[in-house]
Scaffold this motif. Structure first.
Motif, PDB file in Angstrom:
ATOM      1  N   MET A   1       5.157 -39.680  75.257  1.00  0.00           N
ATOM      2  CA  MET A   1       3.776 -40.779  74.192  1.00  0.00           C
ATOM      3  C   MET A   1       3.372 -41.989  74.990  1.00  0.00           C
ATOM      4  SD  MET A   1       5.594 -42.860  70.667  1.00  0.00           S
ATOM      5  CE  MET A   1       7.878 -42.219  71.247  1.00  0.00           C
ATOM      6  N   LEU A   2       4.361 -42.827  75.888  1.00  0.00           N
ATOM      7  CA  LEU A   2       3.768 -44.485  76.248  1.00  0.00           C
ATOM      8  C   LEU A   2       2.985 -43.793  77.796  1.00  0.00           C
ATOM      9  CD1 LEU A   2       7.593 -45.999  76.914  1.00  0.00           C
ATOM     10  CD2 LEU A   2       6.186 -45.950  74.914  1.00  0.00           C
ATOM     11  N   LYS A   3       2.920 -42.537  77.943  1.00  0.00           N
ATOM     12  CA  LYS A   3       2.716 -42.253  79.461  1.00  0.00           C
ATOM     13  C   LYS A   3       0.840 -41.821  79.040  1.00  0.00           C
ATOM     14  CE  LYS A   3       4.666 -42.470  83.521  1.00  0.00           C
ATOM     15  NZ  LYS A   3       3.757 -43.049  84.643  1.00  0.00           N
ATOM     16  N   SER A   4       1.114 -40.835  77.800  1.00  0.00           N
ATOM     17  CA  SER A   4      -0.811 -40.360  77.714  1.00  0.00           C
ATOM     18  C   SER A   4      -0.807 -40.370  76.012  1.00  0.00           C
ATOM     19  CB  SER A   4       0.102 -38.662  77.132  1.00  0.00           C
ATOM     20  OG  SER A   4       0.708 -38.535  78.771  1.00  0.00           O
ATOM     21  N   HIS A   5       0.023 -40.653  75.281  1.00  0.00           N
ATOM     22  CA  HIS A   5      -0.857 -41.237  73.864  1.00  0.00           C
ATOM     23  C   HIS A   5      -0.919 -42.213  73.138  1.00  0.00           C
ATOM     24  CE1 HIS A   5      -0.405 -37.076  72.920  1.00  0.00           C
ATOM     25  NE2 HIS A   5       0.777 -37.133  74.009  1.00  0.00           N
ATOM     26  N   VAL A   6      -0.056 -43.508  74.184  1.00  0.00           N
ATOM     27  CA  VAL A   6      -0.289 -44.967  73.673  1.00  0.00           C
ATOM     28  C   VAL A   6      -1.293 -45.501  73.752  1.00  0.00           C
ATOM     29  CG1 VAL A   6       0.824 -45.991  74.702  1.00  0.00           C
ATOM     30  CG2 VAL A   6       1.376 -47.076  72.821  1.00  0.00           C
ATOM     31  N   GLN A   7      -1.792 -45.513  74.631  1.00  0.00           N
ATOM     32  CA  GLN A   7      -3.587 -45.681  74.431  1.00  0.00           C
ATOM     33  C   GLN A   7      -4.585 -45.061  73.439  1.00  0.00           C
ATOM     34  OE1 GLN A   7      -1.586 -43.924  76.818  1.00  0.00           O
ATOM     35  NE2 GLN A   7      -3.296 -43.085  78.242  1.00  0.00           N
ATOM     36  N   HIS A   8      -4.189 -44.391  73.048  1.00  0.00           N
ATOM     37  CA  HIS A   8      -5.279 -43.696  72.249  1.00  0.00           C
ATOM     38  C   HIS A   8      -4.915 -43.809  70.517  1.00  0.00           C
ATOM     39  CE1 HIS A   8      -6.682 -41.166  75.610  1.00  0.00           C
ATOM     40  NE2 HIS A   8      -5.406 -40.824  75.577  1.00  0.00           N
ATOM     41  N   GLY A   9      -4.380 -44.927  70.764  1.00  0.00           N
ATOM     42  CA  GLY A   9      -3.972 -45.498  69.482  1.00  0.00           C
ATOM     43  C   GLY A   9      -2.552 -44.765  68.022  1.00  0.00           C
ATOM     44  N   PHE A  10      -2.512 -45.022  66.895  1.00  0.00           N
ATOM     45  CA  PHE A  10      -1.326 -43.856  66.317  1.00  0.00           C
ATOM     46  C   PHE A  10      -1.706 -42.807  66.231  1.00  0.00           C
ATOM     47  CE2 PHE A  10       0.497 -43.341  62.333  1.00  0.00           C
ATOM     48  CZ  PHE A  10       1.854 -43.537  62.824  1.00  0.00           C
ATOM     49  N   PHE A  11      -2.857 -42.409  65.667  1.00  0.00           N
ATOM     50  CA  PHE A  11      -3.424 -41.150  64.582  1.00  0.00           C
ATOM     51  C   PHE A  11      -3.731 -39.635  65.649  1.00  0.00           C
ATOM     52  CE2 PHE A  11      -4.508 -44.675  61.894  1.00  0.00           C
ATOM     53  CZ  PHE A  11      -3.665 -44.293  60.827  1.00  0.00           C
TER      54      PHE A  11
ATOM     55  N   ALA B   1      -5.266 -37.041  66.531  1.00  0.00           N
ATOM     56  CA  ALA B   1      -7.038 -36.254  67.040  1.00  0.00           C
ATOM     57  C   ALA B   1      -7.547 -36.164  65.777  1.00  0.00           C
ATOM     58  CB  ALA B   1      -7.778 -35.767  68.053  1.00  0.00           C
ATOM     59  N   ARG B   2      -8.828 -36.184  65.598  1.00  0.00           N
ATOM     60  CA  ARG B   2      -9.897 -36.247  63.956  1.00  0.00           C
ATOM     61  C   ARG B   2     -10.883 -35.643  64.695  1.00  0.00           C
ATOM     62  NH1 ARG B   2      -7.650 -41.523  63.746  1.00  0.00           N
ATOM     63  NH2 ARG B   2      -9.379 -41.497  65.243  1.00  0.00           N
ATOM     64  N   ARG B   3     -11.398 -35.395  66.271  1.00  0.00           N
ATOM     65  CA  ARG B   3     -12.265 -34.586  66.460  1.00  0.00           C
ATOM     66  C   ARG B   3     -12.840 -33.967  67.509  1.00  0.00           C
ATOM     67  NH1 ARG B   3     -14.303 -39.499  64.015  1.00  0.00           N
ATOM     68  NH2 ARG B   3     -13.875 -40.578  66.821  1.00  0.00           N
ATOM     69  N   PRO B   4     -13.246 -32.644  67.540  1.00  0.00           N
ATOM     70  CA  PRO B   4     -12.449 -31.936  68.769  1.00  0.00           C
ATOM     71  C   PRO B   4     -12.526 -32.443  70.239  1.00  0.00           C
ATOM     72  CG  PRO B   4     -14.038 -30.532  66.981  1.00  0.00           C
ATOM     73  CD  PRO B   4     -13.939 -32.778  66.605  1.00  0.00           C
ATOM     74  N   GLY B   5     -11.452 -32.552  71.128  1.00  0.00           N
ATOM     75  CA  GLY B   5     -11.885 -33.017  72.323  1.00  0.00           C
ATOM     76  C   GLY B   5     -11.795 -34.628  71.869  1.00  0.00           C
ATOM     77  N   GLU B   6     -11.455 -35.340  71.582  1.00  0.00           N
ATOM     78  CA  GLU B   6     -10.591 -36.550  71.183  1.00  0.00           C
ATOM     79  C   GLU B   6      -9.622 -36.103  71.349  1.00  0.00           C
ATOM     80  OE1 GLU B   6     -10.087 -38.209  67.433  1.00  0.00           O
ATOM     81  OE2 GLU B   6     -11.416 -39.294  67.259  1.00  0.00           O
ATOM     82  N   HIS B   7      -8.467 -37.458  72.702  1.00  0.00           N
ATOM     83  CA  HIS B   7      -6.869 -37.199  72.762  1.00  0.00           C
ATOM     84  C   HIS B   7      -6.255 -38.429  70.984  1.00  0.00           C
ATOM     85  CE1 HIS B   7      -7.839 -36.330  76.785  1.00  0.00           C
ATOM     86  NE2 HIS B   7      -9.048 -37.889  76.632  1.00  0.00           N
ATOM     87  N   SER B   8      -4.606 -37.788  70.683  1.00  0.00           N
ATOM     88  CA  SER B   8      -4.389 -37.924  70.510  1.00  0.00           C
ATOM     89  C   SER B   8      -3.465 -39.478  70.481  1.00  0.00           C
ATOM     90  CB  SER B   8      -2.818 -36.337  70.058  1.00  0.00           C
ATOM     91  OG  SER B   8      -3.814 -35.538  69.768  1.00  0.00           O
ATOM     92  N   GLY B   9      -3.092 -39.997  69.401  1.00  0.00           N
ATOM     93  CA  GLY B   9      -2.585 -40.716  69.390  1.00  0.00           C
ATOM     94  C   GLY B   9      -0.803 -40.855  69.461  1.00  0.00           C
ATOM     95  N   ILE B  10       0.364 -41.853  68.937  1.00  0.00           N
ATOM     96  CA  ILE B  10       1.289 -41.830  69.197  1.00  0.00           C
ATOM     97  C   ILE B  10       1.813 -40.941  67.416  1.00  0.00           C
ATOM     98  CG2 ILE B  10       1.589 -43.306  69.934  1.00  0.00           C
ATOM     99  CD1 ILE B  10       2.358 -45.004  68.113  1.00  0.00           C
ATOM    100  N   GLU B  11       1.152 -40.833  66.883  1.00  0.00           N
ATOM    101  CA  GLU B  11       1.636 -40.015  65.622  1.00  0.00           C
ATOM    102  C   GLU B  11       2.718 -38.847  65.894  1.00  0.00           C
ATOM    103  OE1 GLU B  11       0.034 -38.559  60.521  1.00  0.00           O
ATOM    104  OE2 GLU B  11      -1.654 -38.908  62.731  1.00  0.00           O
ATOM    105  N   TYR B  12       2.403 -37.948  65.947  1.00  0.00           N
ATOM    106  CA  TYR B  12       3.444 -36.523  66.143  1.00  0.00           C
ATOM    107  C   TYR B  12       4.640 -36.661  67.754  1.00  0.00           C
ATOM    108  CZ  TYR B  12       4.339 -31.474  67.165  1.00  0.00           C
ATOM    109  OH  TYR B  12       4.524 -30.489  67.047  1.00  0.00           O
TER     110      TYR B  12
END
Length: 144
Positions: free
Chosen positions: A94-104, A106-117
């Motif tokens: 979560m800290l290394k890969s997701h936090v920089q992409h916000g909370f939610f 991914a909503r579109r293909p190719g978009e990185h995922s936030g920390i929600e999951y």
């Protein structure tokens, strides 16, 4: 040792255990075996090393905990130690890969995922760390 195995008799922890076991089993098999479109062990460990700075032995330990922890959670054996390992594993992700992409997510293909999951998985593992394996667990049988 009994402190590690002690558990509530709640069935809520059974649902948490099964949910995490299934999720981490399929996630780990993507990473280790390349199933369901995954990269496989060598590529995954190289990616973590090169992009996240995670040493290969630490990454391999994380995958070991994720894969074998899913079986341990399924039967409720050593729930607290494996829940700790999984919480650390997913917390670092979560800290290394997701936090920089916000909370939610991914909503579109190719978009990185936030920390929600990953936050949901982290909190599920933390709940098992606190409450143990619950009803229908090997831990519960051994701690009586």
């Amino acid at each position: 040792m009994t402190g590690i195995l002690e558990t509530s008799s709640s069935y809520a922890f059974v649902l948490l255990r099964l949910g995490l076991a299934i999720t981490f089993f399929f996630h780990s098999t993507q990473q280790i075996f390349g199933w369901n479109g995954g990269r496989g062990l060598k590529a995954h460990l190289a990616n973590w090393r090169d992009r996240q700075g995670i040493p290969t032995p630490i990454g391999a330990l994380g995958l070991f905990i994720e894969f074998f922890g899913s079986f341990a959670l399924l039967i409720g054996f050593l729930t607290r130690p494996f829940a700790l390992g999984l919480a650390l594993f997913i917390g670092i992700a979560m800290l290394k890969s997701h936090v920089q992409h916000g909370f939610f997510l991914a909503r579109r293909p190719g978009e990185h995922s936030g920390i929600e999951y990953t936050l949901a998985l982290f909190l599920m593992a933390a709940a098992l760390l606190v409450g143990g394996g619950g009803a229908l667990s090997i831990d519960g049988i051994l701690s009586r």
